[in-house]
Design a protein around this motif. Sequence first.
Motif, short mmCIF file in Angstrom:
data_model
loop_
_atom_site.label_atom_id
_atom_site.label_comp_id
_atom_site.label_asym_id
_atom_site.label_seq_id
_atom_site.Cartn_x
_atom_site.Cartn_y
_atom_site.Cartn_z
N PRO A 1 -64.02 16.93 26.68
CA PRO A 1 -64.86 17.71 25.76
C PRO A 1 -65.87 18.57 26.50
N ARG A 2 -66.15 19.76 25.96
CA ARG A 2 -67.12 20.66 26.59
C ARG A 2 -68.48 19.99 26.74
N ALA A 3 -68.84 19.15 25.76
CA ALA A 3 -70.15 18.50 25.81
C ALA A 3 -70.27 17.53 26.99
N LYS A 4 -69.12 17.11 27.54
CA LYS A 4 -69.13 16.14 28.63
C LYS A 4 -68.77 16.73 29.98
N VAL A 5 -68.19 17.91 30.00
CA VAL A 5 -67.58 18.41 31.23
C VAL A 5 -68.59 18.63 32.34
#
Length: 252
Positions: free
Chosen positions: A37-41
């Motif tokens: 996920p973008r929020a985690k990358v």
Amino acid sequence: MLQQFGFTQYESQVYECLISDGMALDATAIVKQSGVPRAKVYEVLHRLSEKGLILESTIEKKRLYTALPIETTIEKLKTDFEKNVEKLRNRKRKAAPADDRVWTLKDNSSIQSVLKDMIGQAESSIFISGWTDDLQNYLPLLEEKSKSGVTVKIHTIGVLDTSISEVSTLVPDVQHDTLERSRIIIVDDREMLFAGIEESKWQAIRTQSGPLVKFFTEFFYHDIALTEITQRHQDTVMKDEKIREVLMNLRY
């Protein structure tokens, strides 16, 4: 790929993405190709960078990432593992008081490791019983202990080539069809381990309980006595059907 080395699933996915692509990628491309996920990358990329598994560069205000080559990564992981093993080996453990509880242990490699450690910790005596092909795994340690002055007594099923003098050898024949695989070790008259096979898997008990240590010590000498009697008077014993039947039902 990296999860078996203690990395998270997201870290593994990002590394696999970078190593598979072979090109430097920005965060947007990594999100698309790795499934992270973008929020985690960015958090994942930061952790991989801190762990030294990826390289970073800024080109025309764009942050790009690439992975260390596979062989370099392997070498790094091996080095880190060896360092951690050395830290674990050097970690001091407080001397534990006598523990008369009975502990169970499963998995053959774990049992073998514990047995080797018990041999290594022995200060005055080691009594050990087992099959020749199994005892070979511990023979160098046992011979080293014997040379250092520790009393080592061995009961072996099958001929064992060793410099240790106190060895009782049972050479099985076709009539010993009830013999079971097992291991017994008693160290310094204070701790014992007994291992056997149950449902095709090795299991063991380990304890410092005085009564159990005494019982298995006597059991060890019971094995030696029966072996010596059977070997010296084999013709007489084996011709007596009643005696033979009793002996063949024993584990020794």
